[in-house]
Design a protein around this motif. Structure first.
Motif, PDB file in Angstrom:
ATOM      1  N   GLU A 124       0.814  -1.214   0.000  1.00 53.44           N
ATOM      2  CA  GLU A 124       0.000   0.000   0.000  1.00 53.44           C
ATOM      3  C   GLU A 124       0.854   1.273   0.000  1.00 53.44           C
ATOM      4  O   GLU A 124       0.607   2.195  -0.787  1.00 53.44           O
ATOM      5  N   GLN A 125       1.855   1.302   0.880  1.00 51.82           N
ATOM      6  CA  GLN A 125       2.711   2.488   0.975  1.00 51.82           C
ATOM      7  C   GLN A 125       3.384   2.778  -0.365  1.00 51.82           C
ATOM      8  O   GLN A 125       3.429   3.923  -0.818  1.00 51.82           O
ATOM      9  N   THR A 126       3.868   1.748  -1.033  1.00 52.05           N
ATOM     10  CA  THR A 126       4.511   1.910  -2.345  1.00 52.05           C
ATOM     11  C   THR A 126       3.510   2.444  -3.364  1.00 52.05           C
ATOM     12  O   THR A 126       3.835   3.326  -4.167  1.00 52.05           O
ATOM     13  N   ALA A 127       2.288   1.906  -3.321  1.00 51.16           N
ATOM     14  CA  ALA A 127       1.264   2.342  -4.278  1.00 51.16           C
ATOM     15  C   ALA A 127       0.908   3.813  -4.050  1.00 51.16           C
ATOM     16  O   ALA A 127       0.734   4.579  -5.004  1.00 51.16           O
ATOM     17  N   VAL A 128       0.811   4.221  -2.779  1.00 48.02           N
ATOM     18  CA  VAL A 128       0.509   5.614  -2.451  1.00 48.02           C
ATOM     19  C   VAL A 128       1.631   6.527  -2.955  1.00 48.02           C
ATOM     20  O   VAL A 128       1.381   7.574  -3.567  1.00 48.02           O
ATOM     21  N   GLU A 129       2.881   6.103  -2.740  1.00 49.30           N
ATOM     22  CA  GLU A 129       4.007   6.935  -3.190  1.00 49.30           C
ATOM     23  C   GLU A 129       4.061   7.023  -4.712  1.00 49.30           C
ATOM     24  O   GLU A 129       4.414   8.066  -5.269  1.00 49.30           O
ATOM     25  N   GLU A 130       3.685   5.947  -5.384  1.00 45.28           N
ATOM     26  CA  GLU A 130       3.647   5.974  -6.843  1.00 45.28           C
ATOM     27  C   GLU A 130       2.559   6.949  -7.345  1.00 45.28           C
ATOM     28  O   GLU A 130       2.783   7.704  -8.298  1.00 45.28           O
ATOM     29  N   LEU A 131       1.415   6.950  -6.663  1.00 39.96           N
ATOM     30  CA  LEU A 131       0.358   7.900  -7.048  1.00 39.96           C
ATOM     31  C   LEU A 131       0.837   9.339  -6.849  1.00 39.96           C
ATOM     32  O   LEU A 131       0.607  10.208  -7.696  1.00 39.96           O
ATOM     33  N   LEU A 132       1.520   9.586  -5.722  1.00 37.72           N
ATOM     34  CA  LEU A 132       2.035  10.935  -5.465  1.00 37.72           C
ATOM     35  C   LEU A 132       3.055  11.331  -6.533  1.00 37.72           C
ATOM     36  O   LEU A 132       3.052  12.459  -7.032  1.00 37.72           O
ATOM     37  N   ARG A 133       3.919  10.389  -6.905  1.00 38.38           N
ATOM     38  CA  ARG A 133       4.916  10.667  -7.943  1.00 38.38           C
ATOM     39  C   ARG A 133       4.229  11.050  -9.260  1.00 38.38           C
ATOM     40  O   ARG A 133       4.616  12.006  -9.922  1.00 38.38           O
ATOM     41  N   GLN A 134       3.169  10.297  -9.588  1.00 41.72           N
ATOM     42  CA  GLN A 134       2.472  10.558 -10.852  1.00 41.72           C
ATOM     43  C   GLN A 134       1.940  11.981 -10.938  1.00 41.72           C
ATOM     44  O   GLN A 134       1.850  12.550 -12.018  1.00 41.72           O
ATOM     45  N   VAL A 135       1.558  12.538  -9.794  1.00 39.31           N
ATOM     46  CA  VAL A 135       1.003  13.894  -9.827  1.00 39.31           C
ATOM     47  C   VAL A 135       2.029  14.947  -9.391  1.00 39.31           C
ATOM     48  O   VAL A 135       1.677  16.098  -9.130  1.00 39.31           O
ATOM     49  N   GLY A 136       3.292  14.538  -9.314  1.00 36.50           N
ATOM     50  CA  GLY A 136       4.360  15.500  -9.052  1.00 36.50           C
ATOM     51  C   GLY A 136       4.496  15.928  -7.600  1.00 36.50           C
ATOM     52  O   GLY A 136       4.946  17.032  -7.324  1.00 36.50           O
ATOM     53  N   LEU A 137       4.116  15.040  -6.662  1.00 34.60           N
ATOM     54  CA  LEU A 137       4.265  15.358  -5.232  1.00 34.60           C
ATOM     55  C   LEU A 137       5.284  14.408  -4.596  1.00 34.60           C
ATOM     56  O   LEU A 137       5.436  13.264  -5.029  1.00 34.60           O
ATOM     57  N   SER A 138       5.957  14.892  -3.556  1.00 36.44           N
ATOM     58  CA  SER A 138       6.988  14.084  -2.903  1.00 36.44           C
ATOM     59  C   SER A 138       6.352  13.041  -1.981  1.00 36.44           C
ATOM     60  O   SER A 138       5.224  13.231  -1.508  1.00 36.44           O
ATOM     61  N   PRO A 139       7.079  11.944  -1.705  1.00 32.03           N
ATOM     62  CA  PRO A 139       6.560  10.919  -0.793  1.00 32.03           C
ATOM     63  C   PRO A 139       6.199  11.488   0.581  1.00 32.03           C
ATOM     64  O   PRO A 139       5.257  11.017   1.225  1.00 32.03           O
ATOM     65  N   ALA A 140       6.921  12.548   1.007  1.00 38.30           N
ATOM     66  CA  ALA A 140       6.654  13.140   2.330  1.00 38.30           C
ATOM     67  C   ALA A 140       5.242  13.713   2.419  1.00 38.30           C
ATOM     68  O   ALA A 140       4.692  13.869   3.524  1.00 38.30           O
ATOM     69  N   THR A 141       4.634  14.027   1.283  1.00 36.86           N
ATOM     70  CA  THR A 141       3.276  14.566   1.274  1.00 36.86           C
ATOM     71  C   THR A 141       2.294  13.612   1.943  1.00 36.86           C
ATOM     72  O   THR A 141       1.270  14.037   2.486  1.00 36.86           O
ATOM     73  N   SER A 142       2.608  12.325   1.928  1.00 32.92           N
ATOM     74  CA  SER A 142       1.650  11.339   2.435  1.00 32.92           C
ATOM     75  C   SER A 142       1.334  11.530   3.914  1.00 32.92           C
ATOM     76  O   SER A 142       0.268  11.131   4.375  1.00 32.92           O
ATOM     77  N   GLU A 143       2.236  12.166   4.672  1.00 32.89           N
ATOM     78  CA  GLU A 143       1.999  12.351   6.110  1.00 32.89           C
ATOM     79  C   GLU A 143       1.212  13.619   6.427  1.00 32.89           C
ATOM     80  O   GLU A 143       0.871  13.881   7.569  1.00 32.89           O
ATOM     81  N   LYS A 144       0.942  14.439   5.418  1.00 41.34           N
ATOM     82  CA  LYS A 144       0.271  15.723   5.670  1.00 41.34           C
ATOM     83  C   LYS A 144      -1.250  15.576   5.658  1.00 41.34           C
ATOM     84  O   LYS A 144      -1.794  14.595   5.141  1.00 41.34           O
ATOM     85  N   PHE A 145      -1.898  16.603   6.203  1.00 41.80           N
ATOM     86  CA  PHE A 145      -3.353  16.727   6.097  1.00 41.80           C
ATOM     87  C   PHE A 145      -3.670  17.702   4.964  1.00 41.80           C
ATOM     88  O   PHE A 145      -2.841  18.567   4.649  1.00 41.80           O
ATOM     89  N   PRO A 146      -4.878  17.593   4.376  1.00 36.35           N
ATOM     90  CA  PRO A 146      -5.208  18.479   3.249  1.00 36.35           C
ATOM     91  C   PRO A 146      -4.949  19.968   3.537  1.00 36.35           C
ATOM     92  O   PRO A 146      -4.459  20.686   2.671  1.00 36.35           O
ATOM     93  N   HIS A 147      -5.258  20.433   4.781  1.00 37.27           N
ATOM     94  CA  HIS A 147      -5.121  21.869   5.039  1.00 37.27           C
ATOM     95  C   HIS A 147      -3.662  22.313   5.095  1.00 37.27           C
ATOM     96  O   HIS A 147      -3.365  23.505   5.087  1.00 37.27           O
ATOM     97  N   GLU A 148      -2.742  21.347   5.164  1.00 37.88           N
ATOM     98  CA  GLU A 148      -1.318  21.710   5.192  1.00 37.88           C
ATOM     99  C   GLU A 148      -0.727  21.874   3.793  1.00 37.88           C
ATOM    100  O   GLU A 148       0.461  22.108   3.650  1.00 37.88           O
TER     101      GLU A 148
END
Ligand SMILES: Nc1ncnc2c1ncn2[C@@H]1O[C@H](COP(=O)(O)OP(=O)(O)OP(=O)(O)O)[C@@H](O)[C@H]1O
Ligand SMILES: [Mg+2]
Length: 256
Positions: A124-148
């Motif tokens: 799951e973590q790998t899949a989430v990071e791959e989705l973030l990569r596809q849209v040009g966001l860093s893996p660290a984004t996964s720990e944030k909340f939308p308002h951040e």
């Protein structure tokens, strides 16, 4: 020619209580072909968002039909609903409203993967990071909340979430209208890159003819619930046939 990916056939829709007035969507027929972007323009209140919701099965047409890859989007039952979600996803204008503020990005992106049983838990973590990569966001984004996140970053997350189930079609309802002009261009370019990379089709809605001209292969012009003109983007832009399209073009503010 290949079968259309999205086929909207003579759709009519009136909101409850609209009574005898003209329906909000009044006999609309449109197709989106595999790999193309169909842009839908028209002024505020002409029925674009209503049509978008019908196209993804969030609203049910009173008459007519909507098919995605040949399957009726209004087919009842949870299995049909899940199958529909795998084919078509929607991106809204306001990612604030479409992303649960209490969930970290990791959970927001993992949710559809779990619901559709697309990824084993240890991947799951790998899949989430791959989705973030596809849209040009860093893996660290996964720990944030939308308002951040910034508005542009939030819209990237909304796009990643829509892509999680690997749909063929995205219905984008004013996806850049809430963003600064410079950020608008970044998101439009991202959508174009994703189309190249994934072979996606878009039904792309905007009140802004310039945005649609930039992204769309073909344009449909909506006026008071009806489609008054469709054509290749350049043809409509250079030689609009319908008086309403001519008026829309003439009312554009000058280029900066
Ligand atoms: N839930 C609703 N109940 C009743 N009427 C509605 C509802 N949603 C929209 N309408 C009406 O239907 C018409 C079309 O609305 P719609 O949101 O589809 O327009 P739009 O083209 O997307 O406009 P905009 O560019 O401002 O987003 C409007 O007159 C609107 O007031
Ligand atoms: Mg709208």
């Amino acid at each position: 020619m290949r079968e259309p990916l999205l086929q909207i056939d003579n759709v009519r829709f009136a909101y409850a209580g609209q009574g005898a007035t003209k329906p909000t969507v009044d006999g609309v027929t449109l197709i989106v072909r595999p790999g193309e972007t169909l842009g839908l323009v028209g002024e505020s209140g002409c029925g674009k968002s209503t049509l978008a919701r019908i196209a993804v099965g969030l609203l049910r047409a009173d008459q007519g039909s909507v098919r995605v890859s040949g399957a009726d989007v209004a087919a009842p039952g949870s299995a049909a609903r899940l199958a529909r979600a795998r084919r078509v996803q929607m991106v809204f204008q306001d990612p604030h409203g479409s992303l649960n503020p209490r969930l970290r990005i990791r959970s927001l992106l993992a949710e559809p993967l779990r619901l559709h049983k697309l990824t084993p838990p240890d991947r799951e973590q790998t899949a989430v990071e791959e989705l973030l990569r596809q849209v040009g966001l860093s893996p660290a984004t996964s720990e944030k909340f939308p308002h951040e996140l910034s508005g542009g970053q939030r819209q990237r997350v909304a796009i990643a979430r829509a892509l999680a189930v690997r749909p063929q079609l995205l219905v984008c309802d004013e996806p850049v209208s809430a963003l600064d002009v410079s950020i608008q261009a970044q998101i439009l370019n991202l959508l174009r890159d994703l189309q190249q990379e994934l072979g996606l089709s878009y039904f792309f809605i905007s009140h802004d003819l310039r945005v649609v001209r930039y992204i769309a292969d073909r344009i449909a012009v909506m006026h008071q619930g009806r489609i008054v003109e469709t054509g290749e983007t350049d043809a409509v832009w250079q030689a609009p046939e319908h008086p309403y399209t001519q008026k829309l073009l003439a009312s554009l503010p000058p280029e900066l």
